[in-house]
Design an enzyme around this catalytic site. Structure first.
Site, PDB file in Angstrom:
ATOM      1  N   HIS A 176     -11.430  10.624   6.160  1.00  0.00           N
ATOM      2  CA  HIS A 176     -11.305   9.177   6.310  1.00  0.00           C
ATOM      3  C   HIS A 176     -10.831   8.755   7.693  1.00  0.00           C
ATOM      4  CE1 HIS A 176     -10.626   5.078   5.116  1.00  0.00           C
ATOM      5  NE2 HIS A 176      -9.336   5.143   5.364  1.00  0.00           N
TER       6      HIS A 176
ATOM      7  N   ARG B 122      -1.267   9.389   8.960  1.00  0.00           N
ATOM      8  CA  ARG B 122      -1.222   7.946   9.222  1.00  0.00           C
ATOM      9  C   ARG B 122      -0.721   7.184   8.001  1.00  0.00           C
ATOM     10  NH1 ARG B 122      -5.587   3.549   8.579  1.00  0.00           N
ATOM     11  NH2 ARG B 122      -6.432   5.068   7.130  1.00  0.00           N
TER      12      ARG B 122
ATOM     13  N   ARG C 292      -0.634   9.041   1.535  1.00  0.00           N
ATOM     14  CA  ARG C 292      -1.995   9.502   1.240  1.00  0.00           C
ATOM     15  C   ARG C 292      -2.107  11.012   1.093  1.00  0.00           C
ATOM     16  NH1 ARG C 292      -5.656   5.382   4.795  1.00  0.00           N
ATOM     17  NH2 ARG C 292      -5.158   3.658   3.410  1.00  0.00           N
TER      18      ARG C 292
ATOM     19  N   GLU D 180       0.849  -1.196   0.000  1.00  0.00           N
ATOM     20  CA  GLU D 180       0.000   0.000   0.000  1.00  0.00           C
ATOM     21  C   GLU D 180       0.880   1.240   0.000  1.00  0.00           C
ATOM     22  OE1 GLU D 180      -3.085  -0.060   2.956  1.00  0.00           O
ATOM     23  OE2 GLU D 180      -4.031  -1.818   2.081  1.00  0.00           O
TER      24      GLU D 180
ATOM     25  N   HIS E 269      -8.813  10.552   2.535  1.00  0.00           N
ATOM     26  CA  HIS E 269      -8.393   9.454   1.664  1.00  0.00           C
ATOM     27  C   HIS E 269      -8.508   9.921   0.223  1.00  0.00           C
ATOM     28  CE1 HIS E 269      -7.957   5.580  -0.216  1.00  0.00           C
ATOM     29  NE2 HIS E 269      -7.627   5.067   0.957  1.00  0.00           N
TER      30      HIS E 269
HETATM   31  C1  LIG Z   1     -14.015   2.590   4.785  1.00  0.00           C
HETATM   32  C2  LIG Z   1     -12.837   2.440   5.714  1.00  0.00           C
HETATM   33  C3  LIG Z   1     -11.765   1.653   5.347  1.00  0.00           C
HETATM   34  C4  LIG Z   1     -10.666   1.519   6.202  1.00  0.00           C
HETATM   35  N1  LIG Z   1      -9.645   0.682   5.849  1.00  0.00           N
HETATM   36  C5  LIG Z   1      -8.631   0.476   6.723  1.00  0.00           C
HETATM   37  C6  LIG Z   1      -7.621  -0.486   6.450  1.00  0.00           C
HETATM   38  O1  LIG Z   1      -7.647  -1.176   5.443  1.00  0.00           O
HETATM   39  N2  LIG Z   1      -6.622  -0.628   7.362  1.00  0.00           N
HETATM   40  C7  LIG Z   1      -6.558   0.098   8.511  1.00  0.00           C
HETATM   41  O2  LIG Z   1      -5.615  -0.072   9.294  1.00  0.00           O
HETATM   42  N3  LIG Z   1      -7.520   0.997   8.783  1.00  0.00           N
HETATM   43  C8  LIG Z   1      -8.556   1.191   7.946  1.00  0.00           C
HETATM   44  N4  LIG Z   1      -9.535   2.089   8.261  1.00  0.00           N
HETATM   45  C9  LIG Z   1      -9.480   2.764   9.565  1.00  0.00           C
HETATM   46  C10 LIG Z   1      -9.847   1.755  10.646  1.00  0.00           C
HETATM   47  O3  LIG Z   1     -10.930   0.989  10.213  1.00  0.00           O
HETATM   48  C11 LIG Z   1     -10.216   2.436  11.946  1.00  0.00           C
HETATM   49  O4  LIG Z   1      -9.306   3.430  12.271  1.00  0.00           O
HETATM   50  C12 LIG Z   1     -10.231   1.428  13.082  1.00  0.00           C
HETATM   51  O5  LIG Z   1     -11.029   0.335  12.719  1.00  0.00           O
HETATM   52  C13 LIG Z   1     -10.747   2.081  14.336  1.00  0.00           C
HETATM   53  O6  LIG Z   1     -11.054   1.094  15.276  1.00  0.00           O
HETATM   54  P1  LIG Z   1     -11.608   1.539  16.683  1.00  0.00           P
HETATM   55  O7  LIG Z   1     -11.855   0.297  17.448  1.00  0.00           O
HETATM   56  O8  LIG Z   1     -10.734   2.560  17.265  1.00  0.00           O
HETATM   57  O9  LIG Z   1     -12.974   2.307  16.367  1.00  0.00           O
HETATM   58  P2  LIG Z   1     -14.268   1.894  15.481  1.00  0.00           P
HETATM   59  O10 LIG Z   1     -14.030   0.643  14.750  1.00  0.00           O
HETATM   60  O11 LIG Z   1     -14.654   3.070  14.731  1.00  0.00           O
HETATM   61  O12 LIG Z   1     -15.334   1.636  16.621  1.00  0.00           O
HETATM   62  C14 LIG Z   1     -15.869   2.693  17.376  1.00  0.00           C
HETATM   63  C15 LIG Z   1     -17.067   2.186  18.137  1.00  0.00           C
HETATM   64  O13 LIG Z   1     -17.494   3.158  19.090  1.00  0.00           O
HETATM   65  C16 LIG Z   1     -18.911   3.245  19.071  1.00  0.00           C
HETATM   66  N5  LIG Z   1     -19.289   4.554  19.619  1.00  0.00           N
HETATM   67  C17 LIG Z   1     -18.930   5.779  19.168  1.00  0.00           C
HETATM   68  N6  LIG Z   1     -19.467   6.734  19.959  1.00  0.00           N
HETATM   69  C18 LIG Z   1     -20.174   6.098  20.927  1.00  0.00           C
HETATM   70  C19 LIG Z   1     -20.968   6.531  22.019  1.00  0.00           C
HETATM   71  N7  LIG Z   1     -21.179   7.827  22.307  1.00  0.00           N
HETATM   72  N8  LIG Z   1     -21.549   5.603  22.802  1.00  0.00           N
HETATM   73  C20 LIG Z   1     -21.402   4.284  22.547  1.00  0.00           C
HETATM   74  N9  LIG Z   1     -20.666   3.813  21.510  1.00  0.00           N
HETATM   75  C21 LIG Z   1     -20.064   4.711  20.720  1.00  0.00           C
HETATM   76  C22 LIG Z   1     -19.254   3.031  17.609  1.00  0.00           C
HETATM   77  O14 LIG Z   1     -20.598   2.674  17.462  1.00  0.00           O
HETATM   78  C23 LIG Z   1     -18.283   1.900  17.267  1.00  0.00           C
HETATM   79  O15 LIG Z   1     -18.809   0.671  17.672  1.00  0.00           O
HETATM   80  C24 LIG Z   1     -10.644   2.223   7.428  1.00  0.00           C
HETATM   81  C25 LIG Z   1     -11.725   3.015   7.793  1.00  0.00           C
HETATM   82  C26 LIG Z   1     -12.819   3.124   6.953  1.00  0.00           C
HETATM   83  C27 LIG Z   1     -13.974   3.981   7.378  1.00  0.00           C
END
Ligand SMILES: Cc1cc2nc3c(=O)[nH]c(=O)nc-3n(C[C@H](O)[C@H](O)[C@H](O)COP(=O)(O)OP(=O)(O)OC[C@H]3O[C@@H](n4cnc5c(N)ncnc54)[C@H](O)[C@@H]3O)c2cc1C
Length: 557
Positions: A355, A390, A293, A120, A247
């Site tokens: 993104h 990032r 990016r 990537e 992105h």
């Molecule tokens: C389309 C897309 C593609 C991506 N591709 C990649 C990739 O290939 N590789 C990579 O490394 N990263 C990628 N990313 C980034 C990566 O997915 C995220 O940064 C990572 O998954 C974040 O994980 P997390 O557990 O921190 O949060 P998230 O997975 O965002 O989870 C957050 C959680 O908190 C909950 N929440 C939020 N506010 C509240 C509240 N007030 N009360 C209760 N619950 C709440 C939400 O409902 C959710 O369940 C991508 C992101 C997107 C959007």
């Protein structure tokens, strides 16, 4: 006022992405009482939509090494990555992949049985583990299945409590004296049965990103920056708030969602062209489509301006035959077909979209924030790994490694007293006083103001205007309406982003200023932080954001 319930657990985790789900699984396995609350269904998160994969060097070889991964991460971070934190997270990659695999997460393998690795942008070697082009879905489903199985075990008195459709409202906290550290005692959660006050030793924000603050975003509707707003209201230190990653290649057609077309397609040979079919990325950087990016996003933006275009075009056909493209990227091809474009036969219109949020709640290398008892993990946290930009696929790595690191810390501690009575008093006071809060008169207006004023390219006049506009659409409300509370979080985070963007008068990584077009190391090679209403700078030498000594001195007796 809705009905009130109270619960006491060792750890309350807000958010069910990779960070929250993995931490919950690890704590439950060690016998800790855990409550995980998420505002949608368990599987709804940014994690669920991750396509490209997880960057990790499983073993140093002649072709790749953790040092090389670190070097690429530092380059992408444009001077603001904390090398020690980055090294720790990168070194944790192999153990994370092993842990995820043991919990049922499948990563693709080559025909010889070795891990299949994608290249990537910004990476000098192929090192992105993946599960076709739906890596996040595979991870989220694997972790959620493991946790729900534990929750269903009625014989287990310590089985986890899972709250879906449960919205975290505020962190409860106190400060014994003006000089004493702030202590978090619990969190208030709005459920369909009323408010639940959860008292816990460990309160963990794993609430993900804030892409929904911008009109064009790849993020799902839950990504509204709530955790960052909760932390800000509790007086926790925040950092790097100006750094939003746009992105480069989100689907770009009026009225259609900004569906992400993963960077992995460019790693496999897809190219970017303008309306004359000119391959323009090499006009901007010698790495072409595989530059970092920020560079590719700027190249696209400039090309759109130069040629007066609504989008540029991504051509997947250099990857191979239609069959080959479809077999490598089945989800992307299928989703684009639903959006009216057959990527195996024609070019795909793309342009940048919000993104990933590099900024967030400042933590040390195990997720400790500046409040005793409050932790932050994953995209809502600022550990120092990403710096100003990032590196692709480093966020799943960070969310997972940090979750394991916090789990290890918590599981190594003896069971500690929970500030249950104090939490009950704070709950009473919160409900009795229920302070007015600012909400935007119109959410869509806020999003388009942010996209225009603090989008990919920023400048002083636009940022001043943006801050005035955000003030102008702020009105005060009271009460416990979930939509309004969420809108208030978006407004607060939007104002913080706008202010931080105005303070950084240079271009660095994901923060692009047309009026200060280059980095200015002598004036700005530092972090900008926000804590208890005050903006400060923090030297890069002083990172991690929350120093270990401070974290130790803040530890509970
Ligand atoms: C389309 C897309 C593609 C991506 N591709 C990649 C990739 O290939 N590789 C990579 O490394 N990263 C990628 N990313 C980034 C990566 O997915 C995220 O940064 C990572 O998954 C974040 O994980 P997390 O557990 O921190 O949060 P998230 O997975 O965002 O989870 C957050 C959680 O908190 C909950 N929440 C939020 N506010 C509240 C509240 N007030 N009360 C209760 N619950 C709440 C939400 O409902 C959710 O369940 C991508 C992101 C997107 C959007």
């Amino acid at each position: 006022m809705p009905e009130l319930n109270t619960i006491k657990v060792d750890a309350v985790i807000i958010g069910s992405g990779l960070a929250g789900l993995l931490l919950a699984n690890e704590l439950v396995a060690a016998g800790r009482r855990v409550l995980i609350a998420t505002k949608g269904k368990l599987l709804e998160s940014n994690t669920r939509y991750a396509q490209g994969g997880l960057a990790a060097v499983l073993k140093d070889t002649v072709t790749d090494s953790r040092q090389a991964h670190l070097k690429d991460t530092l380059k992408s971070g444009a001077g603001l990555t904390d090398a020690a934190v980055a090294e720790q997270i990168i070194n944790g990659g192999a153990a994370l992949v092993e842990k995820l695999s043991s919990l049922g997460v499948h990563f693709d393998k080559t025909s010889a049985g070795a891990p299949s690795l994608h290249l990537e942008g910004g990476h000098t070697s192929p090192r992105v583990l993946h599960s076709k082009d739906t890596t996040g879905k595979t991870i989220a489903e694997g972790l959620a299945a493991a946790l729900t199985a534990k929750a269903a075990d009625e014989h287990d008195l310590n089985r986890p409590v899972i709250f879906e459709d449960a919205f975290a409202l505020d962190i409860l906290h106190f400060q014994a004296t003006p000089l004493a550290p702030r202590v978090a005692t619990g969190v208030l959660i709005l459920t369909d049965k009323g408010i639940v006050s959860v008292a816990a030793t460990y309160i963990v924000l794993a609430t993900g990103g804030a892409g929904q603050i911008f009109t064009r975003t790849t993020n799902p509707s839950v990504a509204t920056g709530d955790g960052i707003a909760l932390a800000a209201r509790a007086g926790a230190k925040l950092a790097d708030l100006e750094f939003v990653q746009f992105h480069p290649t989100a689907f770009c057609k009026e009225g259609q969602p900004a569906f992400l077309v993963s960077e992995a397609v460019r790693g496999q040979g897809a190219i970017l062209v303008d309306d004359r079919n000119h391959r323009f990325a090499f006009d901007f950087d010698k790495e072409g489509e595989l530059a970092t990016r920020d560079t590719v996003a700027k190249a696209i933006h400039q090309t759109m301006l130069n040629r007066n275009l609504d989008s540029v075009f991504l051509d997947l056909r250099p990857i191979g035959t239609a069959e080959e493209i479809e077999s490598k990227f089945p989800n992307i091809v299928e989703t684009l077909k639903k959006l009216g474009v057959d990527a195996t036969k024609e070019v795909v219109p793309v342009c940048p979209a919000a993104h990933y949020y590099m900024g967030g709640i400042a933590t040390d290398a195990k997720g400790q924030t500046s409040l005793v008892g409050l932790y932050a993990l994953g995209e809502c946290a600022a550990t120092g790994l990403h710096g100003a930009n990032r590196l692709a696929s480093n966020s799943l790595l960070e969310a997972g490694v940090m979750a394991m690191s916090l789990a290890k810390h918590i599981n190594s501690q003896s069971f500690k007293a929970i500030h249950y009575k104090k939490n009950a008093k704070l709950t009473e006071a919160w409900l009795a006083h229920c302070r007015p809060f600012a909400v935007p008169t119109n959410r869509d207006a806020l999003k388009s103001m942010m996209y225009k004023g603090a989008g990919l390219v920023r400048e002083a006049k636009g940022l001043t205007q943006l801050q005035e506009q955000l003030d102008a659409i702020s009105i005060y409300k009271t009460g416990i309406d979930r939509y309004e509370r969420e809108s208030a979080n978006m407004l607060l985070v939007a104002k913080l982003i706008a202010k931080a963007c105005a303070l950084r008068k240079e271009t660095r990584g994901g923060h692009v200023r047309s009026d200060f077009a280059t980095p200015n190391d002598s004036a700005f090679l530092h972090h900008i932080t926000f804590e208890k209403g005050a903006w400060r700078t923090q030297s890069i030498a002083a990172a991690p954001f929350i120093s270990t000594e401070r974290a130790v001195s803040l530890a509970r007796p």
